[in-house]
Motif scaffolding. Structure first.
Motif, mmCIF file in Angstrom:
data_model
loop_
_atom_site.group_PDB
_atom_site.id
_atom_site.type_symbol
_atom_site.label_atom_id
_atom_site.label_comp_id
_atom_site.label_asym_id
_atom_site.label_seq_id
_atom_site.Cartn_x
_atom_site.Cartn_y
_atom_site.Cartn_z
ATOM 1 N N PRO A 129 0.836 -1.204 0.000
ATOM 2 C CA PRO A 129 0.000 0.000 0.000
ATOM 3 C C PRO A 129 0.871 1.253 0.000
ATOM 4 O O PRO A 129 2.039 1.212 0.393
ATOM 5 N N LYS A 130 0.317 2.347 -0.432
ATOM 6 C CA LYS A 130 1.075 3.589 -0.466
ATOM 7 C C LYS A 130 1.473 4.056 0.928
ATOM 8 O O LYS A 130 2.383 4.877 1.073
ATOM 9 N N THR A 131 0.794 3.523 1.932
ATOM 10 C CA THR A 131 1.072 3.941 3.312
ATOM 11 C C THR A 131 2.199 3.137 3.965
ATOM 12 O O THR A 131 2.538 3.390 5.116
ATOM 13 N N MET A 132 2.788 2.162 3.248
ATOM 14 C CA MET A 132 3.773 1.278 3.887
ATOM 15 C C MET A 132 4.904 2.068 4.526
ATOM 16 O O MET A 132 5.264 1.832 5.690
ATOM 17 N N GLY A 176 4.434 9.689 9.828
ATOM 18 C CA GLY A 176 3.340 9.790 10.773
ATOM 19 C C GLY A 176 2.353 10.902 10.473
ATOM 20 O O GLY A 176 1.199 10.847 10.910
ATOM 21 N N THR A 177 2.780 11.895 9.725
ATOM 22 C CA THR A 177 1.872 12.982 9.373
ATOM 23 C C THR A 177 0.865 12.524 8.321
ATOM 24 O O THR A 177 -0.332 12.815 8.412
ATOM 25 N N VAL A 178 1.347 11.813 7.334
ATOM 26 C CA VAL A 178 0.473 11.317 6.272
ATOM 27 C C VAL A 178 -0.374 10.146 6.762
ATOM 28 O O VAL A 178 -1.552 10.030 6.429
ATOM 29 N N GLN A 223 3.326 6.747 13.153
ATOM 30 C CA GLN A 223 4.020 7.723 13.987
ATOM 31 C C GLN A 223 5.069 7.052 14.873
ATOM 32 O O GLN A 223 6.117 7.640 15.178
ATOM 33 N N GLY A 224 4.824 5.787 15.233
ATOM 34 C CA GLY A 224 5.761 5.075 16.088
ATOM 35 C C GLY A 224 7.087 4.775 15.412
ATOM 36 O O GLY A 224 8.063 4.429 16.094
ATOM 37 N N PHE A 225 7.157 4.882 14.073
ATOM 38 C CA PHE A 225 8.409 4.662 13.347
ATOM 39 C C PHE A 225 9.252 5.934 13.242
ATOM 40 O O PHE A 225 10.357 5.888 12.708
ATOM 41 N N CYS A 226 8.732 7.031 13.727
ATOM 42 C CA CYS A 226 9.464 8.295 13.651
ATOM 43 C C CYS A 226 10.512 8.357 14.767
ATOM 44 O O CYS A 226 10.447 7.573 15.723
ATOM 45 N N GLN A 267 10.698 12.927 4.971
ATOM 46 C CA GLN A 267 9.590 12.995 4.038
ATOM 47 C C GLN A 267 8.887 11.647 3.942
ATOM 48 O O GLN A 267 9.476 10.597 4.192
ATOM 49 N N SER A 268 7.640 11.671 3.548
ATOM 50 C CA SER A 268 6.865 10.438 3.442
ATOM 51 C C SER A 268 7.427 9.548 2.335
ATOM 52 O O SER A 268 7.777 10.029 1.247
ATOM 53 N N GLY A 269 7.520 8.258 2.636
ATOM 54 C CA GLY A 269 7.995 7.320 1.632
ATOM 55 C C GLY A 269 9.309 6.651 1.973
ATOM 56 O O GLY A 269 9.794 5.816 1.209
ATOM 57 N N VAL A 270 9.897 6.988 3.147
ATOM 58 C CA VAL A 270 11.145 6.360 3.579
ATOM 59 C C VAL A 270 11.020 5.965 5.043
ATOM 60 O O VAL A 270 10.269 6.577 5.808
#
Length: 447
Positions: free
Chosen positions: A231-234, A238-240, A245-248, A252-255
């Motif tokens: 999915p695009k959310t993989m 956390g903002t998108v 958020q727990g991976f922060c 930028q989104s995507g990494v």
């Protein structure tokens, strides 16, 4: 009803009944056979051998990003990259230390070895690349100690991870959900998959659980399959996507920042060429061209058994670089996520395994499917033939010899024409006397 139509009717009804029984019983038998054969059990035959000695030929294809303007980067200019590769290696997997436990689980380590495959490569191992020899670090490595359920007591749990390296969760991330070890080890899944199900697995390379979603149904090597994609959310931040958020701390989104499980090195993973990522990432360097055909990962899986038929897992390693005060070698480098390489770990079922799989999972079910409908069709035809024969017999009885015919003239004055109607009259039977001619007087009635 005489003997012939009666026999046809009985035979037809029996065939219809047999077809209906097959229609109802075949799926039950098939599910029972699947349950018996996908368990991780030495007695289960094919599935256990496929799990222990993976027959699918896997290949690791590496693509490196060569920096074309290193001096300009030191002066603060945008990096210009050129993709080189693939450099393909044949991957061999072998499970070791297989230990069965009393709680219907089994533990094992899986070792992987890589051998250069020139026929699938665009270069050779003598090419000069200013990068660490990643394969030297990976060769003969294992993915950790997995303990998974065998499915003997509950088929819905087969291949599901109980613990990894003795732990039921990791401690790399900052939320309970992100630290969960869910799904399987990524090789097989429980059977009877539906489009509403997701494919969840724990990835030691990503240090987290990954989840793929259903995209479409189709056929792989003439075997019915479901395609699952990321999915695009993989790797969304956390903002998108708040659950991430727990991976922060995130960029930028995507990494995904995996530095916490990679010795605190500033390593990020993503899809190749920053596919499905914030455009800012791939626009920060020249030479990237993200697209679905080349850079999207997928798994084609047989939904009835949960066995993958065709797999392509693609990930990219990126290094966060910036100028460091006091280190002149870093010059005026602008902060950037610099792609280092991406890999495509692919495999597909092949050889005798696919032939056996095709026979038991496609040919036999198809034969039974056609057989059950053939029985129902032939049975219905026999019943109809018997009915038609009985109708013909009844008509012959109605028109038996000895019937008398009298002509009666009826005048329909309202239509200015005369209709002649022939009426069949059966003479009465007189006991001990001969039949006498019947006299009929018909009055003419004018309307």
């Amino acid at each position: 009803m005489n003997a012939r139509p009666w026999a046809l009717t009985v035979a037809g009804l029996l065939l219809v009944l047999a077809g209906i029984v097959l229609l109802l019983v075949t799926p039950v038998i098939q599910r029972r056979q699947v349950k018996a054969n996908v368990q991780i059990d030495p007695a289960s035959g094919l599935a256990y051998k496929m799990w222990r000695d993976v027959p699918v030929p896997f290949y690791m294809s590496l693509y490196f990003f060569e920096v074309k303007n290193p001096q300009e980067i030191l002066r603060g200019e945008k990096p210009v990259l050129a993709q080189r590769g693939p450099y393909t290696y044949r991957e061999y997997r072998q499970k070791s230390n297989i230990t069965f436990h009393n709680n219907y689980t089994v533990s094992y380590r899986e070792y992987r070895r890589y051998y250069f495959y020139p026929d699938g490569s665009a270069g050779n191992e003598s090419d000069v690349l200013v990068l660490p020899n990643m394969l030297a670090l990976m060769n003969n490595s294992d993915t950790g100690l997995f303990t998974v359920y065998t499915g003997v007591d509950n088929i819905t749990k087969v291949h599901v991870v109980d613990n990894w390296n003795g732990a039921k969760e990791v401690s790399y991330w900052h939320s309970e959900q992100c630290n969960m070890i869910n799904g399987t080890a990524g090789e097989m899944w429980p059977p009877f998959i539906t489009p509403s199900d997701s494919l969840t697995f724990y990835s030691p390379d990503s240090c987290r659980t990954l989840e793929l979603v259903f995209q479409k149904s189709g056929w792989t090597f003439d075997i019915p399959s479901f395609r699952y994609v990321a999915p695009k959310t993989m790797f969304a931040n956390g903002t998108v996507y708040p659950p991430n958020q727990g991976f922060c701390p995130c960029r930028q989104s995507g990494v995904l920042n995996v530095s916490t499980c990679r010795h605190n090195s500033q390593v990020f993973i993503s899809h190749p060429h920053f596919y499905n990522a914030d455009p800012v990432l791939w626009e920060a360097v020249d030479g990237l061209h993200p697209n679905e055909r080349d850079h999207a990962l997928f798994i084609d899986i047989h939904p009835l058994t949960g066995i993958p038929l065709n797999v392509s897992i693609k990930l990219q390693l990126n290094l966060y670089v910036k100028a460091v005060q006091g280190i002149t070698e870093t010059g005026n480098i602008q902060p950037v996520l610099l792609p280092l390489l991406w890999f495509d770990e692919s495999g597909y079922i092949d050889g005798p395994a696919v032939d056996t799989f095709y026979y038991f999972m496609v040919v036999l079910p198809t034969i039974f499917q056609y057989l059950q409908y053939a029985l129902i069709t032939v049975g219905c035809i026999l019943v109809l033939v018997a009915l038609a024969l009985e109708i013909v017999r009844l008509k012959k009885q109605i028109s038996l010899p000895g019937k008398k015919t009298a002509s009666i003239h009826l005048i329909d004055a309202s239509h200015d024409f005369i209709n002649l109607h022939k009426v069949t009259i059966q003479p009465p039977k007189l006991h001990g006397k001969k039949s006498q001619p019947l006299r009929i007087t018909q009055a003419l009635q004018f309307w």
